[in-house]
Motif scaffolding. Sequence first.
Motif, mmCIF file in Angstrom:
data_model
loop_
_atom_site.group_PDB
_atom_site.id
_atom_site.type_symbol
_atom_site.label_atom_id
_atom_site.label_comp_id
_atom_site.label_asym_id
_atom_site.label_seq_id
_atom_site.Cartn_x
_atom_site.Cartn_y
_atom_site.Cartn_z
ATOM 1 N N SER A 103 -12.815 -2.326 15.133
ATOM 2 C CA SER A 103 -11.508 -2.157 15.776
ATOM 3 C C SER A 103 -10.580 -3.338 15.485
ATOM 4 O O SER A 103 -9.364 -3.193 15.530
ATOM 5 C CB SER A 103 -11.683 -1.983 17.281
ATOM 6 O OG SER A 103 -12.273 -3.138 17.838
ATOM 7 N N LEU A 104 -11.142 -4.499 15.186
ATOM 8 C CA LEU A 104 -10.314 -5.667 14.879
ATOM 9 C C LEU A 104 -9.669 -5.569 13.498
ATOM 10 O O LEU A 104 -8.703 -6.279 13.222
ATOM 11 C CB LEU A 104 -11.150 -6.945 14.946
ATOM 12 C CG LEU A 104 -11.684 -7.327 16.317
ATOM 13 C CD1 LEU A 104 -12.557 -8.562 16.207
ATOM 14 C CD2 LEU A 104 -10.548 -7.556 17.282
ATOM 15 N N ALA A 105 -10.174 -4.716 12.638
ATOM 16 C CA ALA A 105 -9.634 -4.597 11.285
ATOM 17 C C ALA A 105 -8.197 -4.093 11.281
ATOM 18 O O ALA A 105 -7.462 -4.316 10.326
ATOM 19 C CB ALA A 105 -10.514 -3.683 10.438
ATOM 20 N N ALA A 106 -7.763 -3.436 12.352
ATOM 21 C CA ALA A 106 -6.409 -2.908 12.419
ATOM 22 C C ALA A 106 -5.431 -3.876 13.076
ATOM 23 O O ALA A 106 -4.237 -3.601 13.140
ATOM 24 C CB ALA A 106 -6.402 -1.586 13.190
ATOM 25 N N CYS A 107 -5.908 -5.023 13.553
ATOM 26 C CA CYS A 107 -5.049 -5.997 14.232
ATOM 27 C C CYS A 107 -4.072 -6.650 13.261
ATOM 28 O O CYS A 107 -4.369 -6.824 12.087
ATOM 29 C CB CYS A 107 -5.888 -7.097 14.875
ATOM 30 S SG CYS A 107 -6.801 -6.588 16.314
ATOM 31 N N GLU A 108 -2.931 -7.037 13.800
ATOM 32 C CA GLU A 108 -1.988 -7.852 13.043
ATOM 33 C C GLU A 108 -2.587 -9.248 12.874
ATOM 34 O O GLU A 108 -3.453 -9.649 13.647
ATOM 35 C CB GLU A 108 -0.654 -7.934 13.783
ATOM 36 C CG GLU A 108 0.050 -6.600 13.921
ATOM 37 C CD GLU A 108 0.502 -6.042 12.588
ATOM 38 O OE1 GLU A 108 1.041 -6.808 11.771
ATOM 39 O OE2 GLU A 108 0.320 -4.841 12.362
ATOM 40 N N PRO A 109 -2.125 -10.021 11.894
ATOM 41 C CA PRO A 109 -2.723 -11.340 11.657
ATOM 42 C C PRO A 109 -2.718 -12.265 12.879
ATOM 43 O O PRO A 109 -3.695 -12.951 13.145
ATOM 44 C CB PRO A 109 -1.864 -11.927 10.534
ATOM 45 C CG PRO A 109 -1.358 -10.741 9.812
ATOM 46 C CD PRO A 109 -1.164 -9.684 10.859
ATOM 47 N N LYS A 110 -1.623 -12.283 13.636
ATOM 48 C CA LYS A 110 -1.571 -13.162 14.805
ATOM 49 C C LYS A 110 -2.581 -12.736 15.863
ATOM 50 O O LYS A 110 -3.254 -13.574 16.459
ATOM 51 C CB LYS A 110 -0.172 -13.167 15.402
ATOM 52 C CG LYS A 110 0.834 -13.878 14.525
ATOM 53 C CD LYS A 110 2.206 -13.851 15.137
ATOM 54 C CE LYS A 110 3.205 -14.494 14.204
ATOM 55 N NZ LYS A 110 4.553 -14.461 14.738
ATOM 56 N N ALA A 111 -2.704 -11.433 16.095
ATOM 57 C CA ALA A 111 -3.674 -10.940 17.075
ATOM 58 C C ALA A 111 -5.093 -11.153 16.571
ATOM 59 O O ALA A 111 -5.991 -11.494 17.343
ATOM 60 C CB ALA A 111 -3.427 -9.463 17.367
ATOM 61 N N LEU A 112 -5.302 -10.968 15.291
ATOM 62 C CA LEU A 112 -6.626 -11.150 14.699
ATOM 63 C C LEU A 112 -7.102 -12.594 14.850
ATOM 64 O O LEU A 112 -8.261 -12.853 15.143
ATOM 65 C CB LEU A 112 -6.592 -10.751 13.226
ATOM 66 C CG LEU A 112 -7.896 -10.807 12.457
ATOM 67 C CD1 LEU A 112 -8.897 -9.835 13.046
ATOM 68 C CD2 LEU A 112 -7.652 -10.485 10.999
ATOM 69 N N ARG A 113 -6.187 -13.528 14.690
ATOM 70 C CA ARG A 113 -6.522 -14.944 14.803
ATOM 71 C C ARG A 113 -7.106 -15.268 16.173
ATOM 72 O O ARG A 113 -8.010 -16.072 16.307
ATOM 73 C CB ARG A 113 -5.261 -15.768 14.570
ATOM 74 C CG ARG A 113 -5.470 -17.235 14.509
ATOM 75 C CD ARG A 113 -4.179 -17.953 14.152
ATOM 76 N NE ARG A 113 -3.463 -17.227 13.129
ATOM 77 C CZ ARG A 113 -2.139 -17.129 13.069
ATOM 78 N NH1 ARG A 113 -1.386 -17.724 13.952
ATOM 79 N NH2 ARG A 113 -1.548 -16.456 12.117
ATOM 80 N N TRP A 114 -6.578 -14.628 17.216
ATOM 81 C CA TRP A 114 -7.042 -14.929 18.584
ATOM 82 C C TRP A 114 -8.132 -13.992 19.052
ATOM 83 O O TRP A 114 -8.795 -14.268 20.057
ATOM 84 C CB TRP A 114 -5.859 -14.909 19.540
ATOM 85 C CG TRP A 114 -4.876 -15.970 19.186
ATOM 86 C CD1 TRP A 114 -3.648 -15.787 18.618
ATOM 87 C CD2 TRP A 114 -5.052 -17.376 19.307
ATOM 88 N NE1 TRP A 114 -3.049 -16.993 18.388
ATOM 89 C CE2 TRP A 114 -3.894 -18.000 18.810
ATOM 90 C CE3 TRP A 114 -6.082 -18.192 19.784
ATOM 91 C CZ2 TRP A 114 -3.726 -19.371 18.781
ATOM 92 C CZ3 TRP A 114 -5.904 -19.570 19.753
ATOM 93 C CH2 TRP A 114 -4.751 -20.132 19.258
ATOM 94 N N ALA A 115 -8.335 -12.872 18.368
ATOM 95 C CA ALA A 115 -9.341 -11.902 18.806
ATOM 96 C C ALA A 115 -10.737 -12.213 18.272
ATOM 97 O O ALA A 115 -11.718 -11.779 18.862
ATOM 98 C CB ALA A 115 -8.924 -10.499 18.349
ATOM 99 N N LEU A 116 -10.814 -12.967 17.187
ATOM 100 C CA LEU A 116 -12.116 -13.304 16.626
ATOM 101 C C LEU A 116 -12.803 -14.376 17.473
ATOM 102 O O LEU A 116 -12.124 -15.160 18.142
ATOM 103 C CB LEU A 116 -11.967 -13.785 15.195
ATOM 104 C CG LEU A 116 -11.538 -12.725 14.185
ATOM 105 C CD1 LEU A 116 -11.283 -13.358 12.834
ATOM 106 C CD2 LEU A 116 -12.574 -11.634 14.064
#
Length: 124
Positions: A103-116
Amino acid sequence: MRVIVRRERPHPGAQLSLFEERDGWRYQAFVTNTTTGQLAFLEARHRAHARVEDRIRHAKDSGLGRFPSREFEINRVWLMLVQIAADLTAWTRLLALTGDAKSLAACEPKALRWALPPDLGHGV
């Protein structure tokens, strides 16, 4: 030159233009100079460009839209680093974000940075 227009029902919650709200349909048009090929093939090829546009948007979010200097060489290095970051983000989505993290593969870069997780995400 051909103009191909596709009419579709918008998904629930879609933001429609005034033109689209009037009749309830969403229209998508594209132009091609390909003289042969079935309409379904041409449309699928056109839709594949959405991934390209997403990658450009992600690169702009990662610094492509803001050059730090008036000096050409500094901006050249900046552009190279932004391209490396965009490639790393794309490969991370493809290779590392599988299984439970899909589900994280669809995140925008800024959201991905904080979701990992902290040991993985803040270096992205």
